[in-house]
Design a protein around this motif. Structure first.
Motif, PDB file in Angstrom:
ATOM      1  N   MET A   1      10.057  73.084  23.186  1.00  0.00           N
ATOM      2  CA  MET A   1       9.896  72.138  22.100  1.00  0.00           C
ATOM      3  C   MET A   1       9.122  72.767  20.961  1.00  0.00           C
ATOM      4  O   MET A   1       9.466  72.553  19.791  1.00  0.00           O
ATOM      5  N   LYS A   2       8.085  73.527  21.254  1.00  0.00           N
ATOM      6  CA  LYS A   2       7.266  74.167  20.230  1.00  0.00           C
ATOM      7  C   LYS A   2       8.102  75.162  19.431  1.00  0.00           C
ATOM      8  O   LYS A   2       7.938  75.290  18.210  1.00  0.00           O
ATOM      9  N   LEU A   3       9.005  75.820  20.109  1.00  0.00           N
ATOM     10  CA  LEU A   3       9.895  76.775  19.442  1.00  0.00           C
ATOM     11  C   LEU A   3      10.776  76.071  18.412  1.00  0.00           C
ATOM     12  O   LEU A   3      10.954  76.551  17.282  1.00  0.00           O
ATOM     13  N   ILE A   4      11.271  74.903  18.770  1.00  0.00           N
ATOM     14  CA  ILE A   4      12.122  74.129  17.854  1.00  0.00           C
ATOM     15  C   ILE A   4      11.320  73.644  16.647  1.00  0.00           C
ATOM     16  O   ILE A   4      11.767  73.710  15.501  1.00  0.00           O
ATOM     17  N   LEU A   5      10.064  73.180  16.905  1.00  0.00           N
ATOM     18  CA  LEU A   5       9.208  72.704  15.809  1.00  0.00           C
ATOM     19  C   LEU A   5       8.874  73.843  14.842  1.00  0.00           C
ATOM     20  O   LEU A   5       8.896  73.667  13.619  1.00  0.00           O
ATOM     21  N   ASN A   6       8.593  75.024  15.370  1.00  0.00           N
ATOM     22  CA  ASN A   6       8.305  76.181  14.500  1.00  0.00           C
ATOM     23  C   ASN A   6       9.526  76.557  13.665  1.00  0.00           C
ATOM     24  O   ASN A   6       9.398  76.869  12.471  1.00  0.00           O
ATOM     25  N   PHE A   7      10.666  76.508  14.311  1.00  0.00           N
ATOM     26  CA  PHE A   7      11.907  76.822  13.586  1.00  0.00           C
ATOM     27  C   PHE A   7      12.148  75.801  12.470  1.00  0.00           C
ATOM     28  O   PHE A   7      12.499  76.146  11.339  1.00  0.00           O
ATOM     29  N   TRP A   8      11.901  74.517  12.787  1.00  0.00           N
ATOM     30  CA  TRP A   8      12.083  73.456  11.793  1.00  0.00           C
ATOM     31  C   TRP A   8      11.121  73.635  10.617  1.00  0.00           C
ATOM     32  O   TRP A   8      11.488  73.470   9.452  1.00  0.00           O
TER      33      TRP A   8
END
Length: 190
Positions: free
Chosen positions: A1-8
């Motif tokens: 989830m953190k990876l997706i938030l950073n990408f966003w």
């Protein structure tokens, strides 16, 4: 989830380089657009461009004093039919876009069709010139510099009275100065 938030966050937070690139591209695009627009405006003001649709009219112009004379001053189509002031020129170009439609529909595609429309076209152009006080004439012919002593009696009288008072403008008397006149039987004042 953190990876997706950073990408966003990376996607939604523009970098300075991206903003700079977009601004540079916008600036460069603006220069290219402006240059192409003005080149198009000038290209549509040439005698060659006008001849593409109005060859008979351009041929008539070549037989007049506005095209060939002792002084070497020459007027081309756009000198008389396209205002020199930029905003007025844009308005005229937009109006002329209707003429492209008429050309594509073949409204004046033959000499016979043109002759049938000559009066309509002439009256429309005279009206336009009357409304702008023959500004295209005045771009070259300045009333303030007219030497009435060099003019014939009739010209001297008309220029020093009707033209000077603003009662009349150039096109009121000088219809057909660069083109053949249409049937003038029902033209007021002629």
């Amino acid at each position: 989830m953190k990876l997706i938030l950073n990408f966003w966050r990376k996607l939604t937070t523009p970098s300075k380089a991206a903003v700079g690139t977009i601004l540079a591209m916008g600036f460069l695009g603006g220069i290219i657009f402006w240059g192409a627009f003005n080149m198009g405006m000038e290209a549509t003001n040439t005698e060659e461009f006008c001849s593409a649709c109005h060859a008979p009219i351009v041929k008539e112009l070549k037989e007049t004093i506005h095209y060939s004379n002792r002084s070497g001053v020459r007027a081309i189509c756009s000198d008389c039919h396209v205002p020199h002031k930029w905003t007025d020129k844009i308005v005229r170009k937009v109006q002329a876009s209707n003429e492209i439609v008429a050309f594509l529909m073949g409204t004046i595609s033959t000499q016979e069709k043109f002759e049938a429309r000559r009066k309509h076209l002439a009256v429309r152009e005279w009206q336009r010139m009357k409304e702008n006080d023959s500004q295209e004439c005045r771009n070259c012919h300045n009333f303030e510099y007219m030497d009435f002593s060099e003019q014939g009696p009739r010209s001297k009288k008309q220029h020093s009275t009707a033209l000077a008072s603003g009662e009349k403008t150039c096109v009121d008397c000088h219809k057909g100065i660069a083109h053949k006149l249409p049937d003038m039987s029902d033209v007021p004042g002629w």
